[in-house]
Design an enzyme around this catalytic site. Sequence first.
Site, mmCIF file in Angstrom:
data_model
loop_
_atom_site.group_PDB
_atom_site.id
_atom_site.type_symbol
_atom_site.label_atom_id
_atom_site.label_comp_id
_atom_site.label_asym_id
_atom_site.label_seq_id
_atom_site.Cartn_x
_atom_site.Cartn_y
_atom_site.Cartn_z
ATOM 1 N N GLY A 148 0.254 4.129 2.284
ATOM 2 C CA GLY A 148 0.184 4.624 3.570
ATOM 3 C C GLY A 148 -0.220 3.010 4.156
ATOM 4 O O GLY A 148 0.302 2.308 4.398
ATOM 5 N N CYS A 149 -1.420 2.713 4.903
ATOM 6 C CA CYS A 149 -1.594 1.960 5.301
ATOM 7 C C CYS A 149 -2.113 0.868 4.028
ATOM 8 O O CYS A 149 -1.908 -0.502 4.780
ATOM 9 C CB CYS A 149 -3.337 1.856 5.899
ATOM 10 S SG CYS A 149 -2.975 3.422 7.838
ATOM 11 N N ILE A 150 -1.919 0.994 3.025
ATOM 12 C CA ILE A 150 -2.842 -0.217 2.203
ATOM 13 C C ILE A 150 -0.847 -0.745 1.266
ATOM 14 O O ILE A 150 -1.137 -1.901 2.183
ATOM 15 C CB ILE A 150 -2.792 0.167 0.590
ATOM 16 C CG1 ILE A 150 -4.311 0.380 1.042
ATOM 17 C CG2 ILE A 150 -3.360 -0.860 -0.045
ATOM 18 C CD1 ILE A 150 -5.681 -0.186 1.320
#
Length: 206
Positions: A148-150
């Site tokens: 996701g955010c990585i």
Amino acid sequence: MSNLDENYAKAYGQKAGYGRKPALILVDFVEGYFDPECDLYADVDNTLASALRVRAAAHEAGIPVILTNVVYHPSAMDGGRFYEKAKPLRYFLKGSPMGAWPKRLEPQDNELILSKQYPSAFFGTSLAATLTSLGVDNVILTGLTTSGCIRASCVDAMSNGFITTVVRDAVGDRHHGPHEANLFDMEAKYADVVSEAEIIAHLKGL
């Protein structure tokens, strides 16, 4: 080695290397990922432990350290389509204990805290401008979650012109499959994926 492995090695075997001035970003290490009663729980204690060791090396090297979290207005009016789609984001409404820093991660006075509303640490934030003003050319990513955010932050770091490094041991996900698939993809196209030992050795050599 299969023909597919050979194809990937030939097409995507390039290494980005390191820049002259790195910054470390710890993405979204918040309590929800560590509380078994929370929908966000990801069993990532070892991931945080690795990131904390990298953080200590970053401070010793004197490079910028930035922590991100996700915070929404109590009405979620700033959550947009992301908030509508991803049900667990309700834990990031302002004041929720699940959005607090986990016990082992206490922000330090010389660290920048950057709050965001979308997956990427760059989207809708001042991160790129801040890094540029500090002369940073290499973004080192740790945090949650890999798929996701990585990944979103990795793609945006590269797209904003930063050499991007992802620390394999210091990023985590609730599912092994998406974790490994996204590490594979980031290594192929957007970043160098390195071990904790490799990044610490690099930071010690600065």
